[in-house]
Scaffold this motif. Structure first.
Motif, PDB file in Angstrom:
ATOM      1  N   THR A 566      53.855  37.472  39.870  1.00  0.00           N
ATOM      2  CA  THR A 566      54.110  38.829  39.326  1.00  0.00           C
ATOM      3  C   THR A 566      53.831  40.090  40.234  1.00  0.00           C
ATOM      4  O   THR A 566      54.327  40.796  40.568  1.00  0.00           O
ATOM      5  CB  THR A 566      53.993  39.526  37.880  1.00  0.00           C
ATOM      6  OG1 THR A 566      52.652  39.088  38.368  1.00  0.00           O
ATOM      7  CG2 THR A 566      54.306  38.359  37.014  1.00  0.00           C
ATOM      8  N   ARG A 567      53.022  39.235  41.094  1.00  0.00           N
ATOM      9  CA  ARG A 567      52.318  39.908  42.599  1.00  0.00           C
ATOM     10  C   ARG A 567      52.581  39.332  43.432  1.00  0.00           C
ATOM     11  O   ARG A 567      52.397  37.677  43.701  1.00  0.00           O
ATOM     12  CB  ARG A 567      51.331  41.129  42.476  1.00  0.00           C
ATOM     13  CG  ARG A 567      50.921  40.943  41.149  1.00  0.00           C
ATOM     14  CD  ARG A 567      49.920  41.846  40.237  1.00  0.00           C
ATOM     15  NE  ARG A 567      48.501  42.118  41.412  1.00  0.00           N
ATOM     16  CZ  ARG A 567      47.316  42.798  41.047  1.00  0.00           C
ATOM     17  NH1 ARG A 567      47.048  43.039  40.078  1.00  0.00           N
ATOM     18  NH2 ARG A 567      46.403  42.845  42.458  1.00  0.00           N
ATOM     19  N   THR A 568      52.316  39.930  45.190  1.00  0.00           N
ATOM     20  CA  THR A 568      52.190  39.284  45.992  1.00  0.00           C
ATOM     21  C   THR A 568      50.855  38.382  46.520  1.00  0.00           C
ATOM     22  O   THR A 568      50.859  38.064  46.798  1.00  0.00           O
ATOM     23  CB  THR A 568      53.022  39.636  47.305  1.00  0.00           C
ATOM     24  OG1 THR A 568      52.267  41.294  47.335  1.00  0.00           O
ATOM     25  CG2 THR A 568      53.856  39.795  46.707  1.00  0.00           C
ATOM     26  N   SER A 569      49.483  39.532  45.719  1.00  0.00           N
ATOM     27  CA  SER A 569      48.493  39.088  46.604  1.00  0.00           C
ATOM     28  C   SER A 569      47.513  39.274  45.332  1.00  0.00           C
ATOM     29  O   SER A 569      47.733  40.872  44.571  1.00  0.00           O
ATOM     30  CB  SER A 569      48.388  40.090  47.841  1.00  0.00           C
ATOM     31  OG  SER A 569      46.506  39.764  47.640  1.00  0.00           O
ATOM     32  N   TRP A 570      46.446  38.933  45.168  1.00  0.00           N
ATOM     33  CA  TRP A 570      45.383  38.877  44.196  1.00  0.00           C
ATOM     34  C   TRP A 570      43.670  38.879  44.965  1.00  0.00           C
ATOM     35  O   TRP A 570      44.094  38.274  45.546  1.00  0.00           O
ATOM     36  CB  TRP A 570      45.525  38.488  43.509  1.00  0.00           C
ATOM     37  CG  TRP A 570      47.406  37.868  42.723  1.00  0.00           C
ATOM     38  CD1 TRP A 570      48.231  37.440  43.116  1.00  0.00           C
ATOM     39  CD2 TRP A 570      46.989  38.517  41.050  1.00  0.00           C
ATOM     40  NE1 TRP A 570      49.070  37.426  42.196  1.00  0.00           N
ATOM     41  CE2 TRP A 570      48.811  38.407  40.572  1.00  0.00           C
ATOM     42  CE3 TRP A 570      46.324  39.142  39.559  1.00  0.00           C
ATOM     43  CZ2 TRP A 570      48.832  39.296  39.505  1.00  0.00           C
ATOM     44  CZ3 TRP A 570      46.481  39.823  38.719  1.00  0.00           C
ATOM     45  CH2 TRP A 570      47.582  39.712  38.596  1.00  0.00           C
ATOM     46  N   ARG A 571      43.387  39.941  44.354  1.00  0.00           N
ATOM     47  CA  ARG A 571      41.866  39.366  44.392  1.00  0.00           C
ATOM     48  C   ARG A 571      41.627  38.441  43.727  1.00  0.00           C
ATOM     49  O   ARG A 571      41.554  38.215  42.289  1.00  0.00           O
ATOM     50  CB  ARG A 571      41.542  40.804  44.281  1.00  0.00           C
ATOM     51  CG  ARG A 571      41.400  40.946  44.849  1.00  0.00           C
ATOM     52  CD  ARG A 571      40.240  42.286  45.219  1.00  0.00           C
ATOM     53  NE  ARG A 571      39.731  43.357  43.932  1.00  0.00           N
ATOM     54  CZ  ARG A 571      40.634  44.469  43.498  1.00  0.00           C
ATOM     55  NH1 ARG A 571      40.888  44.889  44.587  1.00  0.00           N
ATOM     56  NH2 ARG A 571      40.888  45.007  42.300  1.00  0.00           N
ATOM     57  N   ARG A 572      40.346  37.135  44.317  1.00  0.00           N
ATOM     58  CA  ARG A 572      40.040  36.176  43.313  1.00  0.00           C
ATOM     59  C   ARG A 572      38.985  37.164  41.738  1.00  0.00           C
ATOM     60  O   ARG A 572      39.373  36.030  40.489  1.00  0.00           O
ATOM     61  CB  ARG A 572      38.887  35.191  43.716  1.00  0.00           C
ATOM     62  CG  ARG A 572      38.575  34.130  42.513  1.00  0.00           C
ATOM     63  CD  ARG A 572      37.998  33.384  43.956  1.00  0.00           C
ATOM     64  NE  ARG A 572      37.803  31.880  43.304  1.00  0.00           N
ATOM     65  CZ  ARG A 572      38.545  31.057  43.936  1.00  0.00           C
ATOM     66  NH1 ARG A 572      39.456  30.843  44.072  1.00  0.00           N
ATOM     67  NH2 ARG A 572      38.136  29.841  42.198  1.00  0.00           N
ATOM     68  N   SER A 573      38.736  37.923  41.869  1.00  0.00           N
ATOM     69  CA  SER A 573      38.388  38.221  41.047  1.00  0.00           C
ATOM     70  C   SER A 573      38.866  38.903  39.769  1.00  0.00           C
ATOM     71  O   SER A 573      38.493  39.134  38.710  1.00  0.00           O
ATOM     72  CB  SER A 573      37.071  39.428  41.008  1.00  0.00           C
ATOM     73  OG  SER A 573      37.442  40.243  41.922  1.00  0.00           O
ATOM     74  N   GLU A 574      40.171  39.054  40.357  1.00  0.00           N
ATOM     75  CA  GLU A 574      41.628  39.767  39.402  1.00  0.00           C
ATOM     76  C   GLU A 574      42.055  38.377  38.152  1.00  0.00           C
ATOM     77  O   GLU A 574      42.069  38.725  37.364  1.00  0.00           O
ATOM     78  CB  GLU A 574      42.247  40.248  39.753  1.00  0.00           C
ATOM     79  CG  GLU A 574      41.832  41.076  40.395  1.00  0.00           C
ATOM     80  CD  GLU A 574      43.060  42.143  41.483  1.00  0.00           C
ATOM     81  OE1 GLU A 574      42.615  43.495  41.560  1.00  0.00           O
ATOM     82  OE2 GLU A 574      43.754  40.916  42.378  1.00  0.00           O
ATOM     83  N   LEU A 575      41.975  37.104  39.785  1.00  0.00           N
ATOM     84  CA  LEU A 575      42.969  35.744  38.883  1.00  0.00           C
ATOM     85  C   LEU A 575      41.206  35.335  37.856  1.00  0.00           C
ATOM     86  O   LEU A 575      42.179  34.735  36.930  1.00  0.00           O
ATOM     87  CB  LEU A 575      42.241  34.420  39.535  1.00  0.00           C
ATOM     88  CG  LEU A 575      43.514  35.847  40.686  1.00  0.00           C
ATOM     89  CD1 LEU A 575      44.608  33.954  42.346  1.00  0.00           C
ATOM     90  CD2 LEU A 575      45.690  35.378  39.835  1.00  0.00           C
ATOM     91  N   GLU A 576      40.464  35.714  38.285  1.00  0.00           N
ATOM     92  CA  GLU A 576      39.452  34.570  37.353  1.00  0.00           C
ATOM     93  C   GLU A 576      39.655  34.406  35.938  1.00  0.00           C
ATOM     94  O   GLU A 576      39.342  33.563  34.714  1.00  0.00           O
ATOM     95  CB  GLU A 576      38.463  34.244  37.562  1.00  0.00           C
ATOM     96  CG  GLU A 576      38.119  34.085  38.429  1.00  0.00           C
ATOM     97  CD  GLU A 576      35.997  33.892  39.373  1.00  0.00           C
ATOM     98  OE1 GLU A 576      35.882  35.269  38.974  1.00  0.00           O
ATOM     99  OE2 GLU A 576      36.253  33.028  40.370  1.00  0.00           O
ATOM    100  N   PRO A 577      39.625  35.925  35.486  1.00  0.00           N
ATOM    101  CA  PRO A 577      39.881  36.604  33.563  1.00  0.00           C
ATOM    102  C   PRO A 577      41.351  36.045  33.275  1.00  0.00           C
ATOM    103  O   PRO A 577      41.563  35.218  32.338  1.00  0.00           O
ATOM    104  CB  PRO A 577      39.504  38.221  34.163  1.00  0.00           C
ATOM    105  CG  PRO A 577      39.562  38.361  35.153  1.00  0.00           C
ATOM    106  CD  PRO A 577      39.480  37.590  35.703  1.00  0.00           C
ATOM    107  N   LEU A 578      41.723  36.171  34.111  1.00  0.00           N
ATOM    108  CA  LEU A 578      43.480  35.644  33.771  1.00  0.00           C
ATOM    109  C   LEU A 578      43.761  34.121  33.827  1.00  0.00           C
ATOM    110  O   LEU A 578      43.868  33.145  32.877  1.00  0.00           O
ATOM    111  CB  LEU A 578      44.968  35.879  34.902  1.00  0.00           C
ATOM    112  CG  LEU A 578      44.327  37.170  34.982  1.00  0.00           C
ATOM    113  CD1 LEU A 578      45.670  37.625  36.190  1.00  0.00           C
ATOM    114  CD2 LEU A 578      45.516  38.367  33.887  1.00  0.00           C
ATOM    115  N   ALA A 579      42.929  33.929  34.826  1.00  0.00           N
ATOM    116  CA  ALA A 579      42.993  31.545  34.266  1.00  0.00           C
ATOM    117  C   ALA A 579      42.346  31.559  32.638  1.00  0.00           C
ATOM    118  O   ALA A 579      42.628  30.479  31.867  1.00  0.00           O
ATOM    119  CB  ALA A 579      42.004  31.367  35.874  1.00  0.00           C
ATOM    120  N   GLN A 580      41.291  32.036  32.610  1.00  0.00           N
ATOM    121  CA  GLN A 580      40.474  32.078  32.237  1.00  0.00           C
ATOM    122  C   GLN A 580      41.363  32.457  30.440  1.00  0.00           C
ATOM    123  O   GLN A 580      41.260  31.471  29.340  1.00  0.00           O
ATOM    124  CB  GLN A 580      38.664  32.052  31.351  1.00  0.00           C
ATOM    125  CG  GLN A 580      37.845  32.262  30.541  1.00  0.00           C
ATOM    126  CD  GLN A 580      36.936  33.161  31.048  1.00  0.00           C
ATOM    127  OE1 GLN A 580      36.384  33.644  31.746  1.00  0.00           O
ATOM    128  NE2 GLN A 580      35.201  33.372  30.013  1.00  0.00           N
TER     129      GLN A 580
END
Length: 624
Positions: A566-580
């Motif tokens: 849904t986005r073209t760029s992510w910070r890793r700190s943003e993706l970690e809770p989504l993955a969890q």
């Protein structure tokens, strides 16, 4: 009796064979009389003398004992001298003629027992040839021991098996007589202590004597020894017990017997005595083993095979068969060896190093085999993971040591065994475990995976995640479960000493995991709320099919990937809770998505670690 009126020819040699046994001096030819007198004059000891002359002299002794002694009691004073002469004749000529040996020993025993001696079982057994059968002395001694309620001592038992023709001695007993006697005596004392109890029998000892002299067979034959003495030579139970003991001792000496059959010159070297029972080892070898025993304690001792061989006197090295014999001897003394030489296939190569450790005590017995095998496989997989492609910065050995100590379900012996296996473990590829894993039941595979995830700790890099995924694939465990355990805090950097274990394998501390999962979920929800309105470049969501799939991904990874796209760029700190929140490992999920894109479009979906950029070409392809 010598008749001086008979003619004599002294030109004959007593070494010339005589074609017939003459019953008396008068029946002999002049040449034979001359040869006989010369033999007497030469001391009655020449080994070249024909046995006929020895028999002629023996006939005279026999007549003196059986006829003259009954008519003249003064002859009794000569009996000690006659016994001495019979013993001397048997020494010189007993081996020359079996017939003479039997007659000589029979008359000698009659003289020995004529005085009705008591407690013969306390007296030394007179030397006799086994070919002569059971000596009268032994038969009377056995009967007297039974009457006096004295058990069958080891000396009497040894004499019995030496002389009883009904007892069968196997090849090892005849090829290794000294070792067989030593082992028999040691084993008899160990099993029967002071001796086997002799039970009274109704059969009485009958000791007939058949004279050798043809002239005495009618008048002096059939004499028996007086007395009411039981005859144990016909008792079956003592003989059966002795035969079983003979067979057992012979079996223990079979290997040694085969070695010295081909290499008799090596009987005093480790090549031979390693195959002896430990009780027969040389004293120097026993001291060497005692030294190892003292140094071992509860630790694991590692050394090269050559060093071990030198310690036991094999300076020229040691072969596989000898090492196997040494391992068996050590195990009998409660010293185990790793690798398990005794269980290795015949074609297996000789190891370069071995580990010695204290074997299991009798009280350590228990049904923990399945636990041990699962623990062993888990540790081996953990070390293989650490060696795979140089991914892990540490080799995990300290972690293995700590985990072995922490497993309270293992007995002390199994801890030592695991430690020995780990010390000797050589680097192997993960693929080499396929056959072993295939033989495990599903519950054991899951238990093994739980243990590895617990010990490995939280993966720090994408490569570490990939290795952990490969292990889970080998074990047939879904990656989703592995991701959930890692994110829920089921892993630990230290051994989980409080884990409970069933008979089928490992069971983690579920209460602790549940608490960690709850905490992780709360953190994921909080982070999701924080970043929900984070500004970014919106793109059209790719079409969703009815099966909730994307590029062949499973439903869980497909849902995470749609959120990612849904986005073209992510910070890793943003993706970690989504993955969890999605229940996946971030790096593993990105790796899977990239592999799917490579398969579909020959290009990756994401680039970079932080930030994680989405490939616009992929977005364009998916939007079509």
């Amino acid at each position: 009796m010598i008749d001086t009126g008979k003619s004599v020819d002294f030109g004959s040699d007593y070494a010339v064979p005589v074609n017939f046994y003459w019953s008396g001096y008068a029946d002999a030819l002049p040449q034979q009389r001359g040869a006989y007198l010369r033999w007497l004059a030469d001391g009655r000891s020449s080994p070249d003398a024909d046995i006929a002359y020895v028999f002629a002299f023996f006939y005279g002794l026999e007549r003196r004992v059986l006829i003259d002694a009954e008519n003249d009691r003064a002859v009794d004073a000569e009996m000690p001298q006659i016994m001495k002469e019979l013993t001397r004749l048997h020494k010189h000529y007993g081996s020359k003629s079996g017939l003479f040996s039997r007659h000589c020993m029979s008359l000698l025993q009659v003289l020995q027992l004529a005085g009705d001696p008591q407690r013969l079982y306390l007296q030394p057994m007179p030397d006799s040839s086994p070919e002569d059968g059971m000596p009268l002395h032994l038969r009377v001694a056995l009967g007297q021991a039974c009457v006096d309620n004295v058990p069958l001592t080891v000396d009497m038992a040894w004499a019995w098996i030496r002389y009883d023709p009904a007892l069968i001695l196997r090849t090892a007993a005849s090829r290794c007589p000294d070792e067989f006697e030593s082992l028999f005596r040691l084993t008899y004392k160990r099993l029967h202590g002071d001796g086997i109890a002799l039970v009274l029998t109704t059969h009485k000892l009958c000791l007939p004597y058949s004279p050798a002299s043809p002239g005495l067979q009618a008048s002096a034959g059939g004499k028996t020894m007086p007395g009411d003495i039981p005859d144990f030579t016909i008792a079956s139970l003592p003989r059966q017990t002795l035969q079983e003991l003979i067979d057992a001792c012979s079996s223990e000496l079979d290997a040694y017997s085969r070695v010295i059959e081909h290499r008799p010159d090596r009987h005093a070297t480790p090549d031979a005595w390693l195959f002896l029972p430990f009780s027969l080892w040389p004293e120097t070898a026993k001291r060497a083993l005692a030294y190892v025993n003292a140094c071992l304690g509860e630790t694991v001792m590692v050394m090269s095979v050559e060093e071990l061989a030198r310690h036991f006197g094999a300076s020229a090295g040691i072969g596989k068969d000898n090492l196997r014999a040494l391992a068996a001897a050590l195990l009998a003394q409660r010293i185990a060896m790793e690798p398990d030489i005794l269980s290795m296939a015949g074609g297996a190569a000789l190891p370069e190093r071995v580990a010695l450790y204290r074997a299991a005590a009798p009280q350590e017995a228990g049904d923990v085999a399945s636990f041990y095998e699962t623990a062993l496989l888990s540790l081996e997989l953990l070390l293989a993971m650490a060696q795979a492609d140089g991914v892990y910065s540490d080799h995990k050995w300290p972690l293995c040591q700590a985990q072995i100590v922490a497993w309270s379900q293992l007995t002390p012996y199994l801890r030592r065994r695991l430690m020995a296996r780990m010390i000797l473990l050589q680097p192997v590829a993960l693929s080499s475990f396929k056959r072993r894993i295939a033989a495990l039941p599903p519950v054991a595979r899951e238990a093994c995976a739980d243990c590895i995830i617990t010990m490995a700790g939280t993966p720090a890099t994408r490569q570490e995640i990939a290795v952990l995924e490969r292990v889970c694939t080998l074990l047939g465990v879904e990656h989703q479960k592995m991701y959930s355990q890692v994110h829920a805090g089921a892993t630990a950097h230290r051994p989980v000493s409080g884990s409970s274990v069933s008979a089928d394998g490992f069971v983690l501390d579920r209460a602790r995991i549940a608490a960690l999962q709850q905490d992780s979920q709360q953190v994921a929800t909080l982070l999701g709320d924080i970043f929900q309105d984070e500004p970014g470049t919106d793109v059209a969501s790719p079409p969703i099919d009815s099966h909730d799939g994307l590029l062949g991904l499973d439903a869980t990874h497909a849902r995470f990937s749609r959120h990612l796209l849904t986005r073209t760029s992510w910070r890793r700190s943003e993706l970690e809770p989504l993955a969890q929140e999605a229940g996946v490992m971030l790096d593993g999920a990105l790796e899977r998505l990239n592999e799917a894109c490579y398969d579909a479009f020959d290009m990756p979906c994401t680039e970079g670690d932080d930030p994680v950029d989405i490939n616009p070409d992929i977005l364009e392809r998916l939007a079509q």
